[in-house]
Design a protein around this motif. Structure first.
Motif, mmCIF file in Angstrom:
data_model
loop_
_atom_site.group_PDB
_atom_site.id
_atom_site.type_symbol
_atom_site.label_atom_id
_atom_site.label_comp_id
_atom_site.label_asym_id
_atom_site.label_seq_id
_atom_site.Cartn_x
_atom_site.Cartn_y
_atom_site.Cartn_z
ATOM 1 N N ALA A 116 0.820 -1.216 0.000
ATOM 2 C CA ALA A 116 0.000 0.000 0.000
ATOM 3 C C ALA A 116 0.854 1.267 0.000
ATOM 4 O O ALA A 116 0.460 2.281 -0.575
ATOM 5 N N VAL A 153 -6.643 5.455 -2.471
ATOM 6 C CA VAL A 153 -6.029 4.346 -1.737
ATOM 7 C C VAL A 153 -5.637 4.846 -0.356
ATOM 8 O O VAL A 153 -4.996 5.899 -0.229
ATOM 9 N N ALA A 155 -8.357 3.515 -8.424
ATOM 10 C CA ALA A 155 -7.432 3.057 -7.385
ATOM 11 C C ALA A 155 -6.796 1.729 -7.778
ATOM 12 O O ALA A 155 -5.579 1.523 -7.611
ATOM 13 N N ALA A 165 -2.781 0.625 -8.626
ATOM 14 C CA ALA A 165 -2.074 -0.538 -8.086
ATOM 15 C C ALA A 165 -1.553 -1.422 -9.214
ATOM 16 O O ALA A 165 -0.396 -1.877 -9.201
ATOM 17 N N HIS A 172 -4.819 -6.612 -5.979
ATOM 18 C CA HIS A 172 -5.392 -6.540 -4.622
ATOM 19 C C HIS A 172 -5.777 -7.919 -4.101
ATOM 20 O O HIS A 172 -5.463 -8.283 -2.975
ATOM 21 N N LYS A 211 -12.001 5.265 -0.495
ATOM 22 C CA LYS A 211 -10.675 4.841 -0.073
ATOM 23 C C LYS A 211 -10.654 3.306 -0.100
ATOM 24 O O LYS A 211 -11.405 2.657 0.625
ATOM 25 N N VAL A 212 -9.804 2.750 -0.943
ATOM 26 C CA VAL A 212 -9.640 1.291 -0.986
ATOM 27 C C VAL A 212 -8.615 0.903 0.076
ATOM 28 O O VAL A 212 -7.531 1.485 0.153
#
Length: 523
Positions: A95, A103, A154, A158, A165, A186-187
């Motif tokens: 992260a 994120v 998001a 990544a 994820h 927000k992930v």
């Protein structure tokens, strides 16, 4: 009580610093409730936000900067568990590499002088998407798409740096409120995320153990196959479908039945799931392309998926209403690279002559899957997934290559993969799952790892199944009793929990954590 590490003077819990020498006071009993204490000399703990099988989450404030943070603290009984510590490390490492407004940011990670392992992250003043859906049901199309495109952006951030994820679900999508009242996404929880590279240096789970939430897993994840960004895209499509309809596109009464359907049946259409609602033309086509069973026929990038959904629903950047988050122009090519790396790692050297891909037999997948129904944090142990030959294929329809996923924002006809003959589920799938005793310990570890109040009942059932399995070793039987005890603790049944912890300590007196918890029961 707190103690000064320099002069050893004791002070009440509400005192933060020693007045004699200015040192940060340390708890006399680390690992207990940390409210009022200062973690790592800089995080003043204000209140507890929640707890689970791995540890607790607190709201804290930086003593010098005044910035609020959410602090995850690993349970003291798990600091010697290399898998639990590795997950903490992974969440911090993965992260912290993703710099994106959607994120959840990681601020700090480390171990205190008292042996507490902690993770400091952005505090999101909001609620998980799960709570919103439970309270409101299906969301209006505009709101659902607004949330969706932020999550997609998001994920693309990544994927751009090689991180998948692997556990995207409404629980891991936090919603805060912007100044204009709109949803700000927000992930969170990259604890089981994995870097997709040409090798397998970042191994997240032991062989045969697939971790995630079965309701939102892709078919390839359920089958224990190597994953790439397209697995997250499938999970994202499931989240979008649930936001639009209030349900998943596979109607079943149990999690196990849902997973079997995902491997054998076609997903429900939006109109069939909610005939009382009207959906924009073209939206079903984009979902069809994202929910194809084979990742080969699926969208290759989250950014492209988001762009197509935004296009068919009339959501454009700068329009009145909800702004579309900026996605990367090279997202498609970057994700293709990650897909090719993953495929290369799985397939090895290229074949001499090109041939049509063989259709995967569903028999080993269905018969070889042992499902542990651990609720939102369920784990699945896959056995026998490597056997491909020797049995008749359930799917007798020849494979017809499907059209590639949409590559423009203009609505297109749904991708229509070859209609498969519905597979008859073998009788073995309806019987009690078989436990492979050699893997019982790692499965129990994961059950404890995922335990929280709302999964307690199903974790309890799964651990009981292992506890009563014939020929289980005493060590594994003791661990199963310990997991059962902890499940009872989560269900607020302290007496039963202590009884099972006592059983664990009697079966395996050499394990200190059993004795420590038993001592707390008897204290």
């Amino acid at each position: 009580m707190k103690t000064c590490p320099v002069c050893s003077t004791e002070y009440p819990d509400d005192v933060r610093f020693c007045p004699n020498d200015g040192q940060t006071l340390r708890s006399s009993s680390p690992g207990q409730d940390l409210v009022g204490q200062v973690v790592a000399d800089r995080y003043h703990v204000l209140k507890k936000l929640g707890e689970g099988g791995m540890g607790q989450v607190y709201l804290a404030e930086h003593v010098k900067m005044g910035r609020k943070s959410a602090i995850k603290v690993l349970n003291p009984t798990m600091v010697y568990d290399p898998d639990a510590v590795a997950r903490f490390n992974r969440e911090a490492a993965n992260a912290s590499r993703i710099s994106h407004p959607s994120v959840c940011a990681i601020y700090d990670f480390g171990e205190t002088a008292e042996g507490l392992i902690y993770l400091a992250m952005e505090f999101v003043e909001g609620e998980p998407l799960t709570d919103v859906l439970e309270r409101e049901g299906a969301l209006p199309v505009a709101r659902a798409v607004n949330i969706f495109v932020q999550v997609a952006d998001a994920l693309q951030a990544a994927h751009d740096i090689g991180i998948v994820h692997r556990d995207l679900k409404p629980d891991n999508i936090m919603l805060a409120r912007g100044r204009d009242g709109s949803d700000v996404v927000k992930v969170v929880d990259f604890g089981i995320a994995k870097a997709v590279t040409g090798d397998d240096t970042q191994k997240v789970t032991k062989t045969g153990l697939v971790i995630g939430t079965p309701e939102f897993m892709s078919p390839e994840q359920l089958s224990g196959d190597t994953l790439d960004p397209r697995s997250d895209i499938y999970s994202l499509a499931l989240v979008l479908f649930k936001m639009m309809t209030g349900k998943l596109p596979f109607a079943a009464s149990t999690v196990q039945e849902t997973m079997v359907q995902r491997l054998t049946d076609e997903p429900l259409k939006l109109a069939a799931a909610r005939p009382d609602r009207r959906f924009p033309p073209g939206l079903q086509a984009t979902l069809d392309a994202a929910l194809t069973r084979s990742p080969v026929d699926r969208y290759r990038s989250a950014a492209k998926f988001a762009s197509d959904v935004a296009g068919v629903t009339g959501l454009t950047r700068g329009s009145s209403g909800i702004p579309l988050p900026v996605t990367r122009g090279d997202a498609e090519e970057r994700t293709k690279l990650l897909v090719s790396l993953s495929a290369a790692a799985l397939q090895g050297p290229p074949p001499v002559a090109a041939a049509l891909p063989k259709q995967r037999s569903l028999v080993p997948v269905i018969v070889g899957a042992v499902v542990v129904l651990a609720g939102a944090g369920a784990a699945m142990l896959v056995f026998g997934g490597g056997q491909r030959g020797g049995g008749a294929l359930l799917d007798t329809v020849p494979h017809v290559p499907a059209a590639p996923p949409p590559d423009t924002a203009v609505p297109r006809a749904p991708v229509q993969p070859a209609r498969r003959t519905p597979a008859r589920i073998p009788a073995v799938i309806r019987r009690k799952p078989r436990i492979e005793l050699a893997r019982a310990h790692e499965l129990l570890d994961d059950l404890l790892f995922k335990l929280e109040p709302r999964t307690a009942a199903m974790v309890l059932d799964s651990a009981r199944h292992i506890y009563t399995a014939p020929d289980v070793t005493l060590v594994d039987k003791a661990l199963a009793a310990f997991v059962i005890g902890n499940a009872y603790f989560q269900a607020n049944e302290r007496e039963k929990g202590c009884d099972w912890v006592k059983t664990a300590a009697l079966l395996d007196p050499a394990t200190r954590s059993y004795r420590d918890v038993l001592a707390q029961c008897q204290g």
